[in-house]
Write a protein that holds these residues in place. Sequence first.
Motif, PDB file in Angstrom:
ATOM      1  N   ALA A 122      -6.654  -8.723   1.660  1.00 44.58           N
ATOM      2  CA  ALA A 122      -5.335  -8.324   2.158  1.00 44.58           C
ATOM      3  C   ALA A 122      -4.310  -9.424   1.865  1.00 44.58           C
ATOM      4  CB  ALA A 122      -5.402  -8.030   3.657  1.00 44.58           C
ATOM      5  N   HIS A 125      -4.831  -1.750   7.677  1.00 46.94           N
ATOM      6  CA  HIS A 125      -5.620  -1.509   6.477  1.00 46.94           C
ATOM      7  C   HIS A 125      -7.011  -2.143   6.595  1.00 46.94           C
ATOM      8  CE1 HIS A 125      -2.072   0.111   4.573  1.00 46.94           C
ATOM      9  NE2 HIS A 125      -2.708   0.268   3.445  1.00 46.94           N
ATOM     10  N   ILE A 126      -7.031  -3.389   7.059  1.00 47.43           N
ATOM     11  CA  ILE A 126      -8.324  -4.093   7.192  1.00 47.43           C
ATOM     12  C   ILE A 126      -9.207  -3.367   8.198  1.00 47.43           C
ATOM     13  CG2 ILE A 126      -9.432  -6.270   7.844  1.00 47.43           C
ATOM     14  CD1 ILE A 126      -6.656  -7.616   7.157  1.00 47.43           C
ATOM     15  N   ALA A 150      -9.115  -0.196   9.315  1.00 48.77           N
ATOM     16  CA  ALA A 150      -9.560   1.125   8.853  1.00 48.77           C
ATOM     17  C   ALA A 150     -10.683   0.983   7.828  1.00 48.77           C
ATOM     18  CB  ALA A 150      -8.386   1.894   8.252  1.00 48.77           C
ATOM     19  N   THR A 151     -10.580  -0.029   6.976  1.00 54.93           N
ATOM     20  CA  THR A 151     -11.574  -0.234   5.919  1.00 54.93           C
ATOM     21  C   THR A 151     -12.896  -0.750   6.480  1.00 54.93           C
ATOM     22  OG1 THR A 151      -9.769  -0.761   4.409  1.00 54.93           O
ATOM     23  CG2 THR A 151     -11.981  -1.431   3.722  1.00 54.93           C
ATOM     24  N   VAL A 188      -3.253   5.006   9.345  1.00 59.79           N
ATOM     25  CA  VAL A 188      -2.583   3.965   8.560  1.00 59.79           C
ATOM     26  C   VAL A 188      -1.572   4.527   7.574  1.00 59.79           C
ATOM     27  CG1 VAL A 188      -4.335   2.196   8.746  1.00 59.79           C
ATOM     28  CG2 VAL A 188      -4.578   3.951   7.008  1.00 59.79           C
ATOM     29  N   ARG A 235     -11.320   8.754   0.801  1.00 63.29           N
ATOM     30  CA  ARG A 235     -10.195   8.852   1.731  1.00 63.29           C
ATOM     31  C   ARG A 235      -8.862   8.731   0.995  1.00 63.29           C
ATOM     32  NH1 ARG A 235     -11.603   3.959   5.491  1.00 63.29           N
ATOM     33  NH2 ARG A 235      -9.910   4.848   6.731  1.00 63.29           N
ATOM     34  N   ASP A 288      -6.009   8.130   3.084  1.00 67.54           N
ATOM     35  CA  ASP A 288      -5.092   7.503   4.057  1.00 67.54           C
ATOM     36  C   ASP A 288      -4.829   6.039   3.721  1.00 67.54           C
ATOM     37  OD1 ASP A 288      -7.763   6.834   4.649  1.00 67.54           O
ATOM     38  OD2 ASP A 288      -7.292   6.477   6.764  1.00 67.54           O
ATOM     39  N   LEU A 289      -5.500   5.501   2.715  1.00 65.06           N
ATOM     40  CA  LEU A 289      -5.242   4.132   2.240  1.00 65.06           C
ATOM     41  C   LEU A 289      -4.835   4.255   0.772  1.00 65.06           C
ATOM     42  CD1 LEU A 289      -8.430   2.402   3.746  1.00 65.06           C
ATOM     43  CD2 LEU A 289      -6.083   2.236   4.608  1.00 65.06           C
ATOM     44  N   TRP A 301      -5.142  -0.522  -2.757  1.00 65.02           N
ATOM     45  CA  TRP A 301      -5.908  -1.205  -1.710  1.00 65.02           C
ATOM     46  C   TRP A 301      -7.407  -0.970  -1.898  1.00 65.02           C
ATOM     47  CZ3 TRP A 301      -6.103  -4.846   1.757  1.00 65.02           C
ATOM     48  CH2 TRP A 301      -7.079  -4.799   2.754  1.00 65.02           C
ATOM     49  N   ALA A 349     -16.802   2.487   3.091  1.00 66.11           N
ATOM     50  CA  ALA A 349     -15.391   2.083   3.246  1.00 66.11           C
ATOM     51  C   ALA A 349     -14.456   3.149   2.688  1.00 66.11           C
ATOM     52  CB  ALA A 349     -15.149   0.747   2.553  1.00 66.11           C
TER      53      ALA A 349
END
Lengths: 206, 206
Positions: free
Chosen positions: A164, A181-182, A184-185, A204, B145, B147-148, B152, B189
């Motif tokens: 990140a 982001h971190i 959710a991942t 997110v 996913r 949503d990211l 990323w 992830a």
Amino acid sequence: MGSKNSSATKRADALRSIEAIVQAATECLGQNPEASLSEIARAAGVGRVTMYAHFTSRAEVVDAAMSRAIDRGNEVLDTVDLTGDPLLALSRYIEAGWHLVDQARALLTAAQRELSAGRIRELHAGPAARVEALVAHGRAEGAFRTDLSNAWMVSVLHAVMHSAAEEIRAGRLTSDRAADHITATVIAAFTPPGTPVPEMGGGVGP
Amino acid sequence: MGSKNSSATKRADALRSIEAIVQAATECLGQNPEASLSEIARAAGVGRVTMYAHFTSRAEVVDAAMSRAIDRGNEVLDTVDLTGDPLLALSRYIEAGWHLVDQARALLTAAQRELSAGRIRELHAGPAARVEALVAHGRAEGAFRTDLSNAWMVSVLHAVMHSAAEEIRAGRLTSDRAADHITATVIAAFTPPGTPVPEMGGGVGP
């Protein structure tokens, strides 16, 4: 007595110089990971002789600045509640830990260039132990997967946090969205196979 | 004519020297990221004058060695089928890409110390574009996913691959288990929230 006072004064002077150098190194390297020893000495208001009396190489100065940043980080992490629901505890850790990584990212770049990977790991032993306990707690509660080792999961969390920081530096992520982001991942990465990835409140956004 | 032949000979000599230096740099830096320019010149069988005629700094040599490793990596990745089921395509990419990271990890350490983060990203543009397409395909198919951001997710994949290299260096993971660890982590992830994490055949064991 005179000589004793004089050596006490010298020691106090030395401590003051060291503190000024470490403080200046944190600021200079924080702005520019390439900052030279002379720039750091100038910012600290000490001469080259004083600098070399206390630090024989740039690596030693970087090491001291990094050690101090991690000590301060540990103090911040001491205030974070890592008990209770493992998902929420992990979110809280990331929220606090992320800000520390963000603040220290130029310093970490300097450390990665100047220090060995082994020494960087050693310096991070405090934060690593905390995450190890947090991951172990989540595994014991059934919230986190157990098919991967605890050590691997700790390294994944740190890798994603540092990633990140890189993404922000590259202009592809903003600081205010990093923690989401971190989290959710990593929460998805830690989910046991066969179990749905938890939907964290808020989401997110793409 | 004589002078033309002579300049053609000189050019051929120069190309041979450059090739020998880049090859020696890849080997020397692969064994020791701290290898000096003189060590590299010695391994290449060229003198310091020749070395400095072609490369004016250690950074240039590291850059050339890294560029070549990535070019060769791209050739390997060209043979990997990244179409079809996104989960299987991702597994195949990791299996091949991981070996490249594993082989190049000491070289990458040298690059991280010597080159800017921006330059390292630039060098990785080829592999990055491949993963971007792979991630976009998985998102379009509903396997990954959305949503990211795509960017990323690419950075997460690379971070986890490099993290595996670090874990091996630290003696906490063996090379033969790295691809499984990376795949199990990244597939989780990338799983859309609310969807179960796929159980990959075989599993990775704790």
